[in-house]
Design a protein around this motif. Structure first.
Motif, PDB file in Angstrom:
ATOM      1  N   ILE A   1      65.513  16.721  74.721  1.00 30.28           N
ATOM      2  CA  ILE A   1      65.724  15.374  75.258  1.00 30.28           C
ATOM      3  C   ILE A   1      67.199  15.159  75.584  1.00 30.28           C
ATOM      4  CG2 ILE A   1      65.585  12.914  74.679  1.00 30.28           C
ATOM      5  CD1 ILE A   1      63.218  13.574  72.905  1.00 30.28           C
ATOM      6  N   ARG A   2      67.446  14.503  76.709  1.00 30.97           N
ATOM      7  CA  ARG A   2      68.804  14.126  77.099  1.00 30.97           C
ATOM      8  C   ARG A   2      69.098  12.705  76.619  1.00 30.97           C
ATOM      9  NH1 ARG A   2      71.083  18.948  78.519  1.00 30.97           N
ATOM     10  NH2 ARG A   2      69.564  20.141  79.733  1.00 30.97           N
ATOM     11  N   LYS A   3      70.374  12.310  76.684  1.00 26.80           N
ATOM     12  CA  LYS A   3      70.754  10.968  76.288  1.00 26.80           C
ATOM     13  C   LYS A   3      70.247   9.946  77.297  1.00 26.80           C
ATOM     14  CE  LYS A   3      74.951  12.328  73.814  1.00 26.80           C
ATOM     15  NZ  LYS A   3      76.428  12.166  73.744  1.00 26.80           N
ATOM     16  N   ARG A   4      70.142   8.708  76.853  1.00 20.67           N
ATOM     17  CA  ARG A   4      69.709   7.625  77.730  1.00 20.67           C
ATOM     18  C   ARG A   4      70.818   7.208  78.688  1.00 20.67           C
ATOM     19  NH1 ARG A   4      65.091   4.946  75.879  1.00 20.67           N
ATOM     20  NH2 ARG A   4      64.315   5.697  73.872  1.00 20.67           N
ATOM     21  N   LEU A   5      70.450   6.439  79.705  1.00 21.24           N
ATOM     22  CA  LEU A   5      71.450   5.878  80.603  1.00 21.24           C
ATOM     23  C   LEU A   5      72.281   4.833  79.879  1.00 21.24           C
ATOM     24  CD1 LEU A   5      69.257   5.322  83.804  1.00 21.24           C
ATOM     25  CD2 LEU A   5      71.058   7.025  83.527  1.00 21.24           C
ATOM     26  N   SER A   6      73.549   4.714  80.255  1.00 20.95           N
ATOM     27  CA  SER A   6      74.417   3.693  79.687  1.00 20.95           C
ATOM     28  C   SER A   6      75.319   3.138  80.778  1.00 20.95           C
ATOM     29  CB  SER A   6      75.263   4.273  78.544  1.00 20.95           C
ATOM     30  OG  SER A   6      76.074   5.338  79.013  1.00 20.95           O
ATOM     31  N   VAL A   7      75.791   1.918  80.543  1.00 18.20           N
ATOM     32  CA  VAL A   7      76.659   1.245  81.517  1.00 18.20           C
ATOM     33  C   VAL A   7      78.071   1.802  81.414  1.00 18.20           C
ATOM     34  CG1 VAL A   7      77.644  -0.982  82.171  1.00 18.20           C
ATOM     35  CG2 VAL A   7      75.254  -0.856  81.437  1.00 18.20           C
TER      36      VAL A   7
END
Length: 822
Positions: A167-173
């Protein structure tokens, strides 16, 4: 929480058929046994798809049809015959294919698969469907046409996959997007750029317009990107295992030509690749090899108006909080509006994704959240006139100052106390209240006197003992925090606090940690994910806090763990068992055993000791620890010869009826009933036990090991067998000592909280920095004696140890948790 339904289709062909296996996962783990079936031989399927494709290409060559995003000639295998009724020809071919496709599925041996689906996944919950196959003919098919599933499940959307990767990291601002506008010969791709610019809040867009190869490669590999977007011409090669995109009118390339650059982009965090261009299956197959988690392409050639409408509706839904798969589903539905003039436009979008990835959502801007809160405040005010110019000024401050001001906000949320605030209001006597008042004023001598007097009156109050130690340590101390759900579960909070207070009192009575007393700050998180995240941020910013004992419920720990990890602050949960807490980072630990270890022990007891082999599982699907335990227990139970009876029994369902669930279990031949609920919602599990009326054997995990279960369940829970990390008979000496201290029996949460605090104390004795504490806890030789045995951690932060089986037994009119001996 989204369930994931995976159809694994193995080697085969349309002349012999395909074996197919169903997986249903929740929170990454199986929530039902795998079942298999067969897709029967049906040689007409690829033939009819090819006929539709020929008709579609013929329509695309019609002089009245707008240009599509394709730069190469129609493949020689496609025979096109443009004519006045080209649209009718496409529609007729599509109807023939769709009828044959559903006939094929209906004739196939899928009874077990469809029955398991109907029993495990509700029609009104969003379901993420994935067809996992490396068969190119199967990848071409528009699986969204599967009529029996699309009619049952709302928002039915199917993604494709070939393999599973980490799993990759989630999107972030801010979301960083590289936008490539390639060759625009006879097509309009400037509109794509305009849609991107106006639709995605908080995105940082970088535009490459008809770049040369060197410029494209340099930008791709040397900066971190979350999303790569391409609009222009593309096409899959006739052999279907590769494809090309046109960067400009002279330069085309295959993903193979930039493989190393894409690998670097993935390593730097690339999560999504979108190719709003023609005939992209070959592109997706190449990109999927590089482990890009989410890929969106068009199955066949696509026209400008279709590509632009898809992009507009997809981005609008995605930006508003829908998951990527939901957003594609909604965009696909909107494409149906074009099908009067662009036949089968809704067939074109395709998702390739890693089945292990959780639903991908677009992150919300912190500024927008603040703005929303301000709007709510204004709307609630009855004195709207006062807001006038003042509200405008407030908005101006929010827009201009907020990014700088965010890090300067006052850290104390009002949920933390070292003795200056009363957190547990229940049964607070006058001396305790006066002690808190004196502490808040800095009169520690008076605070100590009042806290001592309060403990004489209420010797089982852990909050008071912690505040007393804090007042005595006000001049020379080391500080830690403990986060508990005072506002939602006082009994569990006090159990945990008794363990922490015992360890604190012991070390301070011995002179402290290398001469410094231990101070403990109590935090009330209410087992609420948002509150847990907020207090975690506060604790990370408070550099005096060297470690955290907590949180309680797995949902709270999972929400807070990334914040502690990023901030470099050790967190040791004494009670969170959810599997996915493991590996959250090298600052995250727990002293309770993980779900897998405890599920294995309970399944062994159920099959080999209790002799129960047919079990129905009743649980709260909204509680991560429930989901983890269900997955692990069922896997272990089935491996030992047990059988899962697939009755839907979800305690979180609105208007859940325990009587209906129990009756269904009995009528299905079950001989056991597993009942499990969120720690703050135990009454739901007890209601199932009462409906059972002692007819089926009852099993559970340590959530139900609490006095509330005995008080509210009584005769209904008699015989309930559960697994737990500790029982007083495991360590009689500690149990007797702590029972005398608190004037009564204590549970496992006190023992694991004592061990968590003891581990931090032992770590701080080796060095007092945050990083030093983390390094000590992770060192191979670290071990410390504890209430539940020697405290030692695995590299993932899990506790090494063995659980015990406990059973509810009666002693006259009283009920108790008794240790089941081997």
């Amino acid at each position: 929480m989204t369930k994931r339904v995976i159809f694994r289709i193995e080697t085969g062909d349309f002349n012999r058929g395909f074996p197919i296996t169903l997986e249903i996962r929740e929170n990454g783990k199986l929530c039902a046994p795998e079942v298999s079936g067969t897709l029967v031989e049906f040689a007409e399927i690829p033939t009819l798809y090819q006929e539709w494709k020929q008709a579609y290409y013929a329509w695309g060559q019609d002089e009245n049809c707008r240009w599509w995003r394709r730069q190469i000639d129609v493949p020689p295998t496609i025979v096109t015959h443009a004519s006045e009724n080209s649209e009718d020809r496409v529609r007729n071919a599509a109807d023939k294919f769709e009828q044959a496709f559903n006939k094929w599925l209906k004739l196939s041996s899928l009874e077990d698969i469809q029955w398991t689906l109907s029993q495990t996944v509700r029609g009104d919950e969003f379901v993420s469907f994935i067809v996992q196959t490396n068969h190119s003919e199967l990848q071409k098919l528009p699986w969204e046409l599967w009529r029996s599933l699309s009619q049952r499940y709302d928002n039915f959307e199917v993604a494709l996959s070939i393999r599973r990767v980490p799993i990759r990291k989630r999107l972030s601002v801010p979301v960083k997007i590289l936008v490539i506008l390639g060759s625009d010969e006879n097509i309009d791709i400037q509109t794509d750029w305009e849609i991107l610019e106006k639709t995605l809040p908080g995105a940082k867009l970088t535009l490459l317009k008809q770049p040369n190869l060197g410029e494209f490669k340099e930008k791709l590999r040397n900066q971190p990107w979350d999303i790569v977007f391409f609009a222009g011409h593309s096409a899959t090669h006739p052999e279907e295992n590769d494809a090309r995109i046109w960067l400009n009118d002279q330069t085309s390339l295959s993903p193979q030509n930039i493989e190393r650059d894409l690998q670097k982009a993935v390593k730097n965090g690339l999560k999504v690749a979108i190719f709003n261009s023609c005939d992209g299956l070959g592109l997706a197959r190449q990109l999927e090899k590089l482990q890009i988690p989410h890929i969106i392409v068009m199955r066949e050639p696509v026209h400008d108006r279709v590509a632009q409408k898809f992009l507009e509706h997809f981005l609008n839904s995605f930006a508003k909080g829908k998951s990527l798969q939901q957003a594609v589903c909604e965009a696909r539905e909107n494409l149906r509006d074009l099908e009067d003039s662009s036949p089968n436009a809704s067939w074109l979008p395709v998702i390739f994704q890693n089945p292990e990835e959780p639903p991908l959502v677009y992150p919300k801007s912190p500024f927008l959240n603040l703005l929303k809160q301000l709007l709510i405040s204004i709307n609630r005010s009855k004195k709207l006139a006062i807001w006038g110019m003042g509200s405008i000024a407030l908005f101006t401050l929010a827009f201009v100052i907020f990014p700088r001001f965010q890090g300067m906000l006052k850290p104390d949320s009002g949920r933390r106390s070292i003795g200056n605030r009363l957190l547990i209001q229940a049964n607070a006597n006058l001396d305790k209240q006066k002690g808190v008042e004196a502490f808040a004023k800095g009169d520690y001598k008076q605070a100590i006197a009042h806290f001592k007097s309060s403990l004489i009156q209420q010797p089982n109050d852990p909050e008071t003992l912690i505040y007393l130690n804090n007042a005595q340590a006000i001049k020379n101390y080391l500080k830690i925090a403990v986060s508990v759900p005072i506002g939602s579960n006082l009994n569990v909070s006090q159990e945990i606090l008794r363990g922490v207070a015992t360890a604190q009192d012991e070390i301070n009575q011995k002179g402290g940690i290398n001469g410094k007393k231990l101070q403990v700050e109590i935090v009330n998180d209410e087992n609420n994910t948002n509150i847990a995240q907020k207090v975690a941020q506060e604790l990370v910013k408070d550099r005096a806090v060297l470690g955290v004992v907590g949180h309680n419920a797995s949902n709270a720990s999972l929400a807070a763990a990334p914040i502690y990890q990023k901030g470099g602050l050790v967190m040791i949960s004494p009670t969170s068992t959810a599997n996915n807490l493991s590996g959250s980072g090298n600052y995250i630990f727990r002293t309770v055993l993980n779900t897998k270890v405890m599920a294995e022990a309970l399944s062994d007891y159920a099959v080999n000791k209790a002799r129960k082999t047919k079990i129905v599982f009743c649980y709260d699907s909204q509680a991560p620890d429930n989901v983890s335990f269900k997955d692990e227990f069922l896997a272990a139970f089935v491996s030992k010869g047990g059988k899962f009876v697939p009755i839907v029994c979800d305690l979180s369902t609105p208007n859940f009826d325990p009587t209906v669930a129990v009756t269904g279990a009995i009528n299905s031949g079950a001989d056991g009933l597993f009942i499990l609920s969120h720690i703050d919602r135990l009454q739901a599990a007890v209601s199932v036990a009462k409906a059972n009326q002692n007819r089926l054997a009852l099993f559970s995990n340590s959530n139900l090991y609490t006095i509330k279960t005995l008080e509210t369940g009584q005769q209904a829970v008699k015989g309930l067998a559960l697994v737990a990390p500790w029982h007083p008979q495991v360590n009689p000496s500690f149990a007797e000592t702590i029972a005398q201290k608190w004037r009564g029996k204590v549970g496992w949460r006190s023992a694991t909280a004592y061990d968590a605090t003891g581990a931090i104390i032992a770590g701080l004795q080796q060095g007092t920095g945050r990083d030093r504490l983390q390094q000590t806890l992770h060192s191979p030789g670290f071990t410390v004696p504890g209430a539940t045995g020697a405290v030692t951690f695995t590299p993932s932060g899990d506790r090494i140890g063995n659980p015990v089986i406990i059973q509810v037994q009666s002693n006259g009119s009283n009920y108790e948790f008794a240790l089941v001996k081997d």
